[in-house]
Write a protein that holds these residues in place. Structure first.
Motif, short mmCIF file in Angstrom:
data_model
loop_
_atom_site.label_atom_id
_atom_site.label_comp_id
_atom_site.label_asym_id
_atom_site.label_seq_id
_atom_site.Cartn_x
_atom_site.Cartn_y
_atom_site.Cartn_z
N HIS A 191 0.85 -1.19 0.00
CA HIS A 191 0.00 0.00 0.00
C HIS A 191 0.89 1.25 0.00
CE1 HIS A 191 -2.95 2.96 1.27
NE2 HIS A 191 -3.88 2.09 0.89
N PRO A 192 0.54 2.27 -0.76
CA PRO A 192 1.40 3.46 -0.86
C PRO A 192 1.58 4.23 0.45
CG PRO A 192 -0.67 3.82 -2.01
CD PRO A 192 -0.64 2.39 -1.61
N TYR A 193 0.69 4.07 1.41
CA TYR A 193 0.80 4.78 2.68
C TYR A 193 1.58 4.00 3.74
CZ TYR A 193 -2.81 7.96 0.93
OH TYR A 193 -3.53 8.87 0.19
N ILE A 194 1.94 2.75 3.47
CA ILE A 194 2.65 1.90 4.42
C ILE A 194 4.14 1.90 4.11
CG2 ILE A 194 2.92 -0.46 5.29
CD1 ILE A 194 0.29 0.73 6.09
N SER A 195 4.95 2.22 5.11
CA SER A 195 6.39 2.19 4.91
C SER A 195 7.04 0.97 5.56
CB SER A 195 7.04 3.46 5.45
OG SER A 195 6.80 3.58 6.84
N ASP A 196 6.41 0.40 6.60
CA ASP A 196 7.00 -0.75 7.29
C ASP A 196 5.92 -1.46 8.10
OD1 ASP A 196 9.06 -2.43 8.36
OD2 ASP A 196 9.00 -1.24 10.20
N MET A 197 6.07 -2.76 8.23
CA MET A 197 5.21 -3.57 9.08
C MET A 197 6.09 -4.59 9.78
SD MET A 197 1.89 -4.32 6.65
CE MET A 197 1.21 -5.51 7.76
N HIS A 198 5.90 -4.75 11.08
CA HIS A 198 6.62 -5.77 11.82
C HIS A 198 5.86 -6.11 13.10
CE1 HIS A 198 8.10 -2.02 13.62
NE2 HIS A 198 8.25 -2.73 14.72
N VAL A 199 6.23 -7.22 13.71
CA VAL A 199 5.60 -7.66 14.95
C VAL A 199 6.57 -7.37 16.09
CG1 VAL A 199 4.68 -9.62 16.25
CG2 VAL A 199 4.21 -9.42 13.82
N GLU A 200 6.08 -6.67 17.11
CA GLU A 200 6.86 -6.42 18.32
C GLU A 200 6.33 -7.33 19.41
OE1 GLU A 200 6.79 -2.31 19.45
OE2 GLU A 200 7.96 -1.71 17.68
N GLU A 201 7.26 -7.87 20.19
CA GLU A 201 6.89 -8.79 21.25
C GLU A 201 7.45 -8.29 22.58
OE1 GLU A 201 6.78 -13.32 20.74
OE2 GLU A 201 8.72 -12.93 21.68
N ALA A 202 6.65 -8.29 23.61
CA ALA A 202 7.08 -7.88 24.95
C ALA A 202 6.57 -8.90 25.96
CB ALA A 202 6.54 -6.50 25.28
N ARG A 221 2.07 -9.60 21.76
CA ARG A 221 2.56 -9.45 20.39
C ARG A 221 1.66 -8.45 19.67
NH1 ARG A 221 5.93 -13.21 18.21
NH2 ARG A 221 4.84 -13.16 16.24
N VAL A 222 2.31 -7.45 19.05
CA VAL A 222 1.60 -6.35 18.41
C VAL A 222 2.10 -6.22 16.98
CG1 VAL A 222 1.12 -3.89 18.47
CG2 VAL A 222 1.43 -5.13 20.60
N LEU A 223 1.18 -6.14 16.03
CA LEU A 223 1.55 -5.83 14.65
C LEU A 223 1.65 -4.32 14.54
CD1 LEU A 223 2.05 -6.71 11.69
CD2 LEU A 223 -0.40 -6.37 11.32
N VAL A 224 2.86 -3.82 14.29
CA VAL A 224 3.10 -2.39 14.18
C VAL A 224 3.13 -2.02 12.70
CG1 VAL A 224 4.69 -0.50 14.65
CG2 VAL A 224 4.38 -2.33 16.33
N VAL A 225 2.27 -1.11 12.30
CA VAL A 225 2.19 -0.64 10.93
C VAL A 225 2.67 0.81 10.92
CG1 VAL A 225 0.67 -0.19 8.97
CG2 VAL A 225 0.25 -2.17 10.46
N ARG A 226 3.74 1.07 10.21
CA ARG A 226 4.25 2.44 10.11
C ARG A 226 3.69 3.07 8.84
NH1 ARG A 226 7.29 3.97 14.22
NH2 ARG A 226 8.54 2.38 15.19
N ALA A 227 3.02 4.20 9.01
CA ALA A 227 2.40 4.89 7.89
C ALA A 227 3.20 6.16 7.59
CB ALA A 227 0.96 5.25 8.22
#
Length: 76
Positions: free
Chosen positions: A5-16, A25-31
């Motif tokens: 998607h043109p508005y998405i620069s990165d996607m990753h899962v963070e775990e704490a 576990r969180v899916l982090v979407v960087r816009a």
């Protein structure tokens, strides 16, 4: 696909690790574009579609159908 998607620069899962020993576990979407304000939103169909897809993914995650518990949208 969301990652293209043109508005998405990165996607990753963070775990704490939480105090009770479980993992969060969180899916982090960087816009690379902030959500438009209500009055200036206009007809940004690409943003509307992206938000619809992310809400669907978040619903799936909250009902246990994903490898993460929720979705977070962060801007750059």
């Amino acid at each position: 696909m969301l990652i293209t998607h043109p508005y998405i620069s990165d996607m990753h899962v963070e775990e704490a690790r939480l105090p009770d020993g479980t993992y969060d576990r969180v899916l982090v979407v960087r816009a690379n574009k902030k959500r438009p304000e209500f009055l200036s939103a206009g007809n940004d169909n690409a943003m509307d579609e992206l938000l619809r897809q992310l809400k669907s993914l978040d619903t799936l995650a909250k009902h246990g159908f994903a490898d993460f518990q929720r979705v977070e949208i962060r801007d750059q």
